[in-house]
Design a protein around this motif. Sequence first.
Motif, PDB file in Angstrom:
ATOM      1  N   GLY A   7      26.725  10.470  12.559  1.00  0.00           N
ATOM      2  CA  GLY A   7      27.897   9.990  11.574  1.00  0.00           C
ATOM      3  C   GLY A   7      28.074   8.629  12.454  1.00  0.00           C
ATOM      4  O   GLY A   7      28.386   7.437  11.606  1.00  0.00           O
ATOM      5  N   GLN A   8      28.420   8.530  13.826  1.00  0.00           N
ATOM      6  CA  GLN A   8      28.763   7.288  14.373  1.00  0.00           C
ATOM      7  C   GLN A   8      27.677   6.432  14.512  1.00  0.00           C
ATOM      8  O   GLN A   8      27.641   5.165  14.189  1.00  0.00           O
ATOM      9  N   GLN A   9      26.356   7.159  14.637  1.00  0.00           N
ATOM     10  CA  GLN A   9      25.146   5.877  14.621  1.00  0.00           C
ATOM     11  C   GLN A   9      24.973   5.177  13.233  1.00  0.00           C
ATOM     12  O   GLN A   9      24.665   4.124  13.045  1.00  0.00           O
ATOM     13  N   GLN A  10      25.116   6.114  12.196  1.00  0.00           N
ATOM     14  CA  GLN A  10      25.184   5.381  11.053  1.00  0.00           C
ATOM     15  C   GLN A  10      26.077   4.268  10.746  1.00  0.00           C
ATOM     16  O   GLN A  10      25.727   3.292  10.277  1.00  0.00           O
ATOM     17  N   ARG A  11      27.262   4.566  11.258  1.00  0.00           N
ATOM     18  CA  ARG A  11      28.611   3.511  11.240  1.00  0.00           C
ATOM     19  C   ARG A  11      27.999   2.343  11.810  1.00  0.00           C
ATOM     20  O   ARG A  11      28.268   1.283  11.653  1.00  0.00           O
ATOM     21  N   VAL A  12      27.416   2.645  13.170  1.00  0.00           N
ATOM     22  CA  VAL A  12      26.821   1.479  13.616  1.00  0.00           C
ATOM     23  C   VAL A  12      25.875   0.734  13.002  1.00  0.00           C
ATOM     24  O   VAL A  12      25.696  -0.541  13.213  1.00  0.00           O
ATOM     25  N   ALA A  13      24.990   1.494  12.702  1.00  0.00           N
ATOM     26  CA  ALA A  13      24.014   0.858  11.657  1.00  0.00           C
ATOM     27  C   ALA A  13      24.478  -0.019  10.519  1.00  0.00           C
ATOM     28  O   ALA A  13      23.840  -1.126  10.362  1.00  0.00           O
ATOM     29  N   ILE A  14      25.607   0.359   9.772  1.00  0.00           N
ATOM     30  CA  ILE A  14      26.174  -0.256   8.699  1.00  0.00           C
ATOM     31  C   ILE A  14      26.781  -1.728   9.269  1.00  0.00           C
ATOM     32  O   ILE A  14      26.795  -2.782   8.718  1.00  0.00           O
ATOM     33  N   ALA A  15      27.584  -1.541  10.519  1.00  0.00           N
ATOM     34  CA  ALA A  15      28.016  -2.455  11.277  1.00  0.00           C
ATOM     35  C   ALA A  15      26.902  -3.751  11.552  1.00  0.00           C
ATOM     36  O   ALA A  15      27.261  -4.710  11.692  1.00  0.00           O
ATOM     37  N   ARG A  16      25.992  -3.047  12.124  1.00  0.00           N
ATOM     38  CA  ARG A  16      24.639  -4.081  12.455  1.00  0.00           C
ATOM     39  C   ARG A  16      24.212  -4.695  11.099  1.00  0.00           C
ATOM     40  O   ARG A  16      23.818  -6.105  11.166  1.00  0.00           O
ATOM     41  N   ALA A  17      24.065  -4.086  10.084  1.00  0.00           N
ATOM     42  CA  ALA A  17      23.712  -4.767   9.012  1.00  0.00           C
ATOM     43  C   ALA A  17      24.899  -5.957   8.535  1.00  0.00           C
ATOM     44  O   ALA A  17      24.418  -7.013   7.931  1.00  0.00           O
ATOM     45  N   LEU A  18      25.955  -5.573   8.569  1.00  0.00           N
ATOM     46  CA  LEU A  18      26.910  -6.530   8.075  1.00  0.00           C
ATOM     47  C   LEU A  18      27.245  -7.512   8.999  1.00  0.00           C
ATOM     48  O   LEU A  18      27.520  -8.861   8.623  1.00  0.00           O
ATOM     49  N   ILE A  46      10.079 -15.145   4.619  1.00  0.00           N
ATOM     50  CA  ILE A  46      10.241 -13.677   4.283  1.00  0.00           C
ATOM     51  C   ILE A  46      11.380 -13.137   5.244  1.00  0.00           C
ATOM     52  O   ILE A  46      12.273 -12.272   4.550  1.00  0.00           O
ATOM     53  N   SER A  47      11.134 -13.235   6.557  1.00  0.00           N
ATOM     54  CA  SER A  47      12.243 -12.919   7.277  1.00  0.00           C
ATOM     55  C   SER A  47      13.292 -13.314   7.216  1.00  0.00           C
ATOM     56  O   SER A  47      14.544 -12.696   7.073  1.00  0.00           O
ATOM     57  N   GLU A  48      13.825 -14.769   6.867  1.00  0.00           N
ATOM     58  CA  GLU A  48      14.683 -15.389   6.596  1.00  0.00           C
ATOM     59  C   GLU A  48      15.165 -14.944   5.389  1.00  0.00           C
ATOM     60  O   GLU A  48      16.699 -14.731   5.294  1.00  0.00           O
ATOM     61  N   GLN A  49      14.543 -14.446   4.446  1.00  0.00           N
ATOM     62  CA  GLN A  49      15.261 -14.018   3.259  1.00  0.00           C
ATOM     63  C   GLN A  49      15.973 -12.625   3.505  1.00  0.00           C
ATOM     64  O   GLN A  49      17.032 -12.226   2.865  1.00  0.00           O
ATOM     65  N   ARG A  50      15.226 -11.804   4.396  1.00  0.00           N
ATOM     66  CA  ARG A  50      15.726 -10.616   4.751  1.00  0.00           C
ATOM     67  C   ARG A  50      17.242 -10.683   5.148  1.00  0.00           C
ATOM     68  O   ARG A  50      17.864  -9.706   5.202  1.00  0.00           O
ATOM     69  N   THR A  51      17.587 -11.881   5.929  1.00  0.00           N
ATOM     70  CA  THR A  51      18.813 -11.795   6.297  1.00  0.00           C
ATOM     71  C   THR A  51      20.012 -11.949   5.421  1.00  0.00           C
ATOM     72  O   THR A  51      21.283 -11.650   5.543  1.00  0.00           O
ATOM     73  N   THR A  52      19.785 -12.188   4.207  1.00  0.00           N
ATOM     74  CA  THR A  52      20.703 -12.149   3.099  1.00  0.00           C
ATOM     75  C   THR A  52      20.583 -10.732   2.449  1.00  0.00           C
ATOM     76  O   THR A  52      21.653 -10.662   1.375  1.00  0.00           O
ATOM     77  N   GLU A  88      25.850 -10.852   7.771  1.00  0.00           N
ATOM     78  CA  GLU A  88      26.735 -11.251   6.627  1.00  0.00           C
ATOM     79  C   GLU A  88      25.691 -11.455   5.273  1.00  0.00           C
ATOM     80  O   GLU A  88      25.448 -12.365   4.735  1.00  0.00           O
ATOM     81  N   PRO A  89      25.157 -10.312   4.991  1.00  0.00           N
ATOM     82  CA  PRO A  89      24.288 -10.364   3.763  1.00  0.00           C
ATOM     83  C   PRO A  89      25.022 -10.551   2.486  1.00  0.00           C
ATOM     84  O   PRO A  89      26.099 -10.097   2.512  1.00  0.00           O
ATOM     85  N   GLU A  90      24.241 -10.926   1.423  1.00  0.00           N
ATOM     86  CA  GLU A  90      24.838 -11.210   0.214  1.00  0.00           C
ATOM     87  C   GLU A  90      24.857  -9.614  -0.563  1.00  0.00           C
ATOM     88  O   GLU A  90      25.603  -9.375  -1.443  1.00  0.00           O
ATOM     89  N   VAL A  91      23.717  -9.075  -0.262  1.00  0.00           N
ATOM     90  CA  VAL A  91      23.645  -7.702  -0.797  1.00  0.00           C
ATOM     91  C   VAL A  91      23.272  -6.771   0.287  1.00  0.00           C
ATOM     92  O   VAL A  91      22.515  -6.868   1.181  1.00  0.00           O
ATOM     93  N   LEU A  92      23.852  -5.318   0.310  1.00  0.00           N
ATOM     94  CA  LEU A  92      23.678  -4.434   0.983  1.00  0.00           C
ATOM     95  C   LEU A  92      23.011  -3.266   0.388  1.00  0.00           C
ATOM     96  O   LEU A  92      23.387  -2.729  -0.757  1.00  0.00           O
ATOM     97  N   LEU A  93      21.838  -2.676   1.095  1.00  0.00           N
ATOM     98  CA  LEU A  93      21.080  -1.668   0.596  1.00  0.00           C
ATOM     99  C   LEU A  93      21.017  -0.697   1.222  1.00  0.00           C
ATOM    100  O   LEU A  93      21.047  -0.537   2.793  1.00  0.00           O
ATOM    101  N   LEU A  94      21.463   0.557   0.821  1.00  0.00           N
ATOM    102  CA  LEU A  94      21.918   1.848   1.902  1.00  0.00           C
ATOM    103  C   LEU A  94      20.610   2.879   1.191  1.00  0.00           C
ATOM    104  O   LEU A  94      20.996   3.323  -0.103  1.00  0.00           O
TER     105      LEU A  94
END
Length: 262
Positions: free
Chosen positions: A161-172, A93-99, A175-181
């Motif tokens: 706002g800066q923290q949220q943009r860092v959180a987006i960078a961390r998610a990216l 499941i953890s592996e799947q979450r990387t996508t 290299e996910p196939e889908v991004l959930l916000l």
Amino acid sequence: MTNTSEKPTLPAVIANAVSKYFGSLQVLKNVSFTVQPGEVVALLGPSGAGKSTMLRCINHLEKIDGGQVSVHGELIGYQRQGDRLMEMSDKRISEQRTTVGMVFQSFNLFRHMTVLENIITAPMMVHKREKAEAIAQAHALLQKVGLPDKASFYPSQLSGGQQQRVAIARALAMEPEVLLLDEPTSALDPELSHEVIGTIKTLADEGRTMLITTHEMAIARGFSDRVIFMVDGEVAEDVPAKQFFESPQHERSRQFLAQMEN
């Protein structure tokens, strides 16, 4: 002549009759929808409609009680054994979450780590990326989200706002196939929301597949392709964004839009 050797593109996300209970309360009632690669889908609806729960079911942060979710054709959280679905191991499941990247409304950054450390830790641990490569990627992502000079800062030294943009960078960085916000601007004042909305729009312009729960009409109306409007755990409308805002069909949709405009 059509090239028959090309494989058809699989939907990015399929939710098929997803149900979810918290105790005796059913919060998702046979929710079904499909998201194509590159689509930006806004999940709208009143508080308690089940939007955030549905988002969390897509990457199995919440276990579903009925139906199934797949990402690019792969079942999430479960595997078939005969005619039954059995939950996968925590490791799988953890592996799947990387996508499937997830950005939370409360940022969820590690407070004891710098911005750079927040971004590089998961790629190095999960993808076994070399540190130099992870650092180079992190700097490129910080440039993308408009924070090239914040790598050595700690979260407490940044605005919301800066923290949220860092959180987006961390998610990216994964290299996910889908991004959930999940309500990415709800904890921010209007000025800081504008920064985050601009970052999300950049990702939309790049063709990134995203599902976004939001009360921010600048996201839903501005650059979403579709709106899925939920009421009481059910999908009331699933239509192109332009159609939803110009001619909503459901009475609750009309009430919702009227409240947003006031």
